[in-house]
Design a protein around this motif. Structure first.
Motif, PDB file in Angstrom:
ATOM      1  N   LYS A   1       0.836  -1.198   0.000  1.00 39.62           N
ATOM      2  CA  LYS A   1       0.000   0.000   0.000  1.00 39.62           C
ATOM      3  C   LYS A   1       0.868   1.243   0.000  1.00 39.62           C
ATOM      4  O   LYS A   1       0.601   2.215  -0.706  1.00 39.62           O
ATOM      5  N   GLY A   2       1.939   1.180   0.818  1.00 39.13           N
ATOM      6  CA  GLY A   2       2.887   2.292   0.876  1.00 39.13           C
ATOM      7  C   GLY A   2       3.517   2.547  -0.484  1.00 39.13           C
ATOM      8  O   GLY A   2       3.641   3.680  -0.940  1.00 39.13           O
ATOM      9  N   LYS A   3       3.901   1.473  -1.133  1.00 44.55           N
ATOM     10  CA  LYS A   3       4.527   1.570  -2.465  1.00 44.55           C
ATOM     11  C   LYS A   3       3.569   2.206  -3.455  1.00 44.55           C
ATOM     12  O   LYS A   3       3.955   3.054  -4.270  1.00 44.55           O
ATOM     13  N   LEU A   4       2.310   1.777  -3.387  1.00 44.99           N
ATOM     14  CA  LEU A   4       1.285   2.298  -4.287  1.00 44.99           C
ATOM     15  C   LEU A   4       1.140   3.799  -4.098  1.00 44.99           C
ATOM     16  O   LEU A   4       1.082   4.562  -5.064  1.00 44.99           O
ATOM     17  N   GLU A   5       1.112   4.223  -2.840  1.00 45.84           N
ATOM     18  CA  GLU A   5       0.999   5.645  -2.537  1.00 45.84           C
ATOM     19  C   GLU A   5       2.183   6.411  -3.116  1.00 45.84           C
ATOM     20  O   GLU A   5       2.037   7.485  -3.684  1.00 45.84           O
TER      21      GLU A   5
ATOM     22  N   LYS B   1       4.465  10.204  -7.047  1.00 47.60           N
ATOM     23  CA  LYS B   1       5.498  10.553  -8.028  1.00 47.60           C
ATOM     24  C   LYS B   1       4.898  11.225  -9.242  1.00 47.60           C
ATOM     25  O   LYS B   1       5.489  12.120  -9.849  1.00 47.60           O
ATOM     26  N   LEU B   2       3.707  10.753  -9.636  1.00 47.94           N
ATOM     27  CA  LEU B   2       3.105  11.257 -10.862  1.00 47.94           C
ATOM     28  C   LEU B   2       2.299  12.523 -10.633  1.00 47.94           C
ATOM     29  O   LEU B   2       1.825  13.146 -11.570  1.00 47.94           O
ATOM     30  N   HIS B   3       2.129  12.895  -9.376  1.00 46.66           N
ATOM     31  CA  HIS B   3       1.316  14.077  -9.108  1.00 46.66           C
ATOM     32  C   HIS B   3       2.200  15.308  -9.206  1.00 46.66           C
ATOM     33  O   HIS B   3       2.765  15.764  -8.218  1.00 46.66           O
TER      34      HIS B   3
ATOM     35  N   ASN C   1      -0.743   0.850 -15.892  1.00 46.39           N
ATOM     36  CA  ASN C   1      -0.131   2.056 -16.449  1.00 46.39           C
ATOM     37  C   ASN C   1      -0.701   3.300 -15.805  1.00 46.39           C
ATOM     38  O   ASN C   1      -1.878   3.403 -15.600  1.00 46.39           O
ATOM     39  N   ARG C   2       0.161   4.223 -15.552  1.00 44.21           N
ATOM     40  CA  ARG C   2      -0.292   5.471 -14.969  1.00 44.21           C
ATOM     41  C   ARG C   2       0.180   6.636 -15.811  1.00 44.21           C
ATOM     42  O   ARG C   2       1.197   6.540 -16.474  1.00 44.21           O
TER      43      ARG C   2
END
Lengths: 339, 457
Positions: free
Chosen positions: A31-35, A40-42, B238-239
């Motif tokens: 879950k941490g990794k997902l966050e 990163k993409l924000h 994919n993101r």
């Protein structure tokens, strides 16, 4: 005298709890990794991207029609594809089909239960679906014979183990999507009443759903009392994405990986019960528990207008299929069309 | 007063959040520096201190939140309805008047949120006090409720009367002005928590929702396994960056701006505003000549073209010229399977196979061998989604190849050229003359007629 604990069982128990702890750690790490990946993409906020967009001018919208006829709180409404007819449902158990343009009532059905929380118009315009405390979703073909009792042709389609909170036809009259207080959503074949797919994953009552048609298949979003908004793949029944957000229950959902913007103002004290976007997505209309409708500029994040008229909570709000107006239903027993 | 028991349910949480926000406003209104100026108000022969007028409340809200008078009146009105401010004249009329009418802040002791929900016991004590103090002071509905309570909590009635007497005795020792104030405050509290019959019940919460979190989800190994599976899938997806996604949204809303009637109006007029249905008549599913906006919209995306019946028809005509109409027919047939009745899936799949996939089929579609093999295998056990892969292949074929060429074709360009741009029709010259609102045939009627004709044929 107590017998000593059996050694094998003791180690088994220890093993089980170790595995559980192990799983929990793995789950938390992922879950941490997902966050992290999401963060990163924000790289930018909506209002930054929208800086170069022109602001909106003065906004004048008024009530153009008031539909009176329900005997108690209006809980839900839906538009017909013909852009002028609507179906509405109420706490008093009545479901009414109106030509909102002329304000004439065209059909009325009395349900066997009170609190009809969900109603939907079929894409063909020939039937409506509704349900609530009866835990079911029923489809009524709309007969033109004034003498015919609509309830006679009623078809029970969906069965849940708790109240029906929302329903929607998918692309045709043949399939219906439902959400329920039993924590699940389900897809049904109207003709046979067969369950086609069920969607499990919410930890509490599911309150709303909205379809998101796309080229590659069909998805929909559901929101619930567990403060989660889940995106589902209709074909596989799997939850594709989950958003945890809001301070309280999600009453309404409308389609966009992360929370993009929050629309709030210091002077707005009461919760919003229902939302919908204008056709271009530039405006967001919110029906509030303080009887008003707030109109937001989605890109700039500012409130454009506040509309008064209802004398009690706004419980449901939808923009018409061609975007010429939106309709609200209220606990003051009326519906209003605004343009 | 008795101890409050926490009410269950999500609506309680929501309501408390609202109370807290209103209380913030109320506290700000009473701030010694930035709050409202209060003064003495004369009520009959007594002077009540720390009161304000309705006009004061509205002006303060307008200034503090930079809002117009209508909104300030509305917000102030909610504060009155919820009992945070109560009127001194006409206490039963819980309305904020934008004039010199006097109002007072409710003491936090009597805020609805302080001891919510109000208990039967407390209500009984209140009614008992009123009854003892001045015989016949109870209103009709209060008398009824009093006797109902008397029956229901008879076992504690001695306590009720004793408490009532005790509270009355204590109040007699106060100054007259204070006593009146306390009576007003208490009355205001009960007008909200036990509204008279027929009066608006602000605390109506609607249907209480069960909302049992912990009883539903057991944190066992299955739960964690599911969470892990979900995370793994999500990480593999994919993101795109926020900037790309958001810019896409901004572009979308700009592209559709002129199609958004609420934003930019619609031609000739918005039927809801002008009472004229011309806009709808010109844009029905099938018209001799479509509007310009409509034809333009077909170029926004392939999905837009396919979603419009006329667009689909035009595209079909184009494909026929190119001898690839079978692609669109196939796509439509697959849609019919996906969204149709369960009972007809098998027969429809057979039809599709016969017409489009079988070797030597009349309208054979060109699918890559891998997809074809997979589809043919799937057809042996037909289900709703058996055509998905093949349909997807053909869809993207049309989208990448035929669609762009269609938009450049003479067929499309001519359509665009002769498309109508309706004249704007402003509102009637005589604004008071209401246009007759014509009714329209119900969609159900059209279907009924069609099936009648079918029956006769």
């Amino acid at each position: 005298m107590r017998s000593p604990p059996i050694p094998e069982m003791a180690t088994q128990e220890v093993q089980l709890s170790e595995t559980l702890a192990h799983l929990k750690t793995e789950s938390d790490t992922l879950k941490g990794k997902l966050e992290e990946e999401r963060a990163k993409l924000h790289d930018v906020e909506l209002h930054q991207v929208a800086e170069k967009v022109e602001g909106l001018g003065q906004f004048v919208m008024k009530t153009r029609r008031t539909l009176k006829g329900h005997g108690n709180k209006v809980l839900c409404m839906d538009w017909c594809k013909d852009k002028r007819r609507i179906v509405s449902s109420s706490q008093d158990g009545k479901v009414i089909v109106w030509d909102a343009f002329t304000t004439n009532k065209e059909h009325a059905v009395t349900m066997p239960c009170t609190w009809v929380m969900a109603c939907a118009y079929a894409p063909s315009g020939c039937a409506v679906a509704c349900g609530g405390l009866d835990n079911k979703c029923s489809v009524y073909p709309l007969s033109l014979d004034k003498n015919e009792n609509l309830a006679a042709k009623k078809k029970s389609v969906a069965m849940h183990t708790n109240y029906l909170s929302a329903c929607s036809f998918t692309n045709s009259d043949m399939q219906i999507l439902t959400s329920s207080g039993d924590g699940t959503c389900a897809l049904w074949d109207v003709e046979s009443g067969q369950l086609l797919q069920s969607f499990h994953g919410h930890a509490a009552d599911v309150l709303c759903l909205d379809l998101a048609p796309s080229e590659t298949g069909n998805t929909f979003v559901s929101g619930g009392c567990d403060k989660k908004a889940n995106v589902w793949d209709m074909r596989s029944g799997q939850c594709i994405q989950s958003f945890e957000t809001h301070e309280s229950d999600i009453n309404n959902s409308s389609e966009a990986d992360r929370e993009v913007a929050i629309y709030s103002k210091e002077s707005i004290i009461f919760g919003v019960s229902s939302v919908d976007f204008s056709l271009s997505g530039r405006l967001l209309f919110g029906g509030y528990n303080d009887y008003t409708i707030n109109v937001w500029d989605v890109l700039k994040g500012t409130r454009v207008s506040i509309l008064f008229g209802h004398e009690n909570r706004v419980s449901t709000l939808r923009v018409s299929p061609d975007g010429t107006a939106f309709c609200t239903g209220s606990w003051d027993h009326t519906l209003r069309t605004w343009a | 007063m008795t101890i409050n028991t926490l009410a269950k349910g999500g609506w309680h949480r929501d309501q408390m959040a609202c109370f807290r926000k209103m209380e913030k406003v109320i506290v700000a209104m009473q701030d010694p520096d930035m709050g409202m100026k209060m003064r003495n108000q004369r009520l009959l022969i007594t002077v009540i201190p720390h009161a304000m007028t309705g006009r004061d409340v509205i002006n303060w809200l307008m200034q503090k939140y930079n809002m117009c008078e209508e909104e300030a009146l509305h917000l102030g009105g909610m504060l009155v309805r919820y009992g945070y401010i109560y009127p001194l004249k006409e206490p039963r009329s819980l309305v904020l008047r934008a004039d010199e009418s006097p109002y007072r802040f409710q003491t936090p002791y009597f805020w609805t949120s302080t001891r919510w929900p109000a208990t039967e016991l407390d209500y009984a004590i209140y009614l008992a006090k009123k009854n003892i103090r001045k015989q016949g002071e109870l209103m009709e509905y209060e008398k009824e409720r009093y006797s109902v309570l008397h029956k229901r909590i008879n076992h504690t009635w001695d306590f009720v009367v004793m408490q009532a007497r005790e509270q009355l005795r204590a109040s007699k020792q106060r100054r007259k002005a204070d006593r009146i104030v306390l009576e007003c405050q208490e009355q205001a509290y009960w007008l909200i928590n036990r509204p008279p019959p027929g009066a608006y019940n602000i605390l109506d919460m609607g249907l209480e929702r069960p909302n049992n979190f912990s009883t539903r989800v057991t944190l066992n190994s299955d739960y964690y396994k599911r969470e892990i599976e979900f995370c793994r899938r999500a990480l593999g997806r994919n993101r795109v960056k926020s900037s790309i996604c958001l810019e896409g949204f901004v572009k979308y809303s700009e592209q559709y701006l002129s199609h958004d009637p609420i934003m930019q109006g619609c031609l000739p007029s918005n039927p809801w505003i002008s009472d004229d249905t011309a806009h709808w008549t010109m844009n029905t599913e099938v018209v001799p000549i479509p509007s310009r906006l409509r034809v333009e919209r077909w170029s926004f995306s392939f999905m837009e073209l396919l979603n419009d019946a006329m667009g689909r028809r035009e595209f079909m005509t184009y494909l026929e010229k190119e001898f690839s109409a079978e692609n669109l027919c196939f796509w439509q047939a697959c849609e019919d399977i996906r969204h149709g009745e369960n009972s007809r899936i098998v027969e429809k799949v057979e039809e599709v196979y016969k017409n489009f996939l079988a070797p030597g089929a009349a309208r054979w579609v060109n699918i890559d061998s891998k997809t074809m093999d997979k589809t043919l295998k799937g057809i042996q056990h037909p289900h709703r989604f058996v055509m998905d892969d093949a349909q997807m292949h053909i869809y993207f074929l049309m989208k990448k190849d035929s669609f762009p060429r269609y938009l450049k074709s003479d067929l499309y360009k001519n359509m665009l050229a002769k498309a109508i741009v309706p004249q704007e029709v402003k509102k009637s010259v005589f604004p008071f003359m209401r246009r007759q609102r014509h009714s329209s045939p119900s969609p159900a009627q059209a279907v009924a007629q069609a099936s009648e004709e079918e029956g006769r044929a």
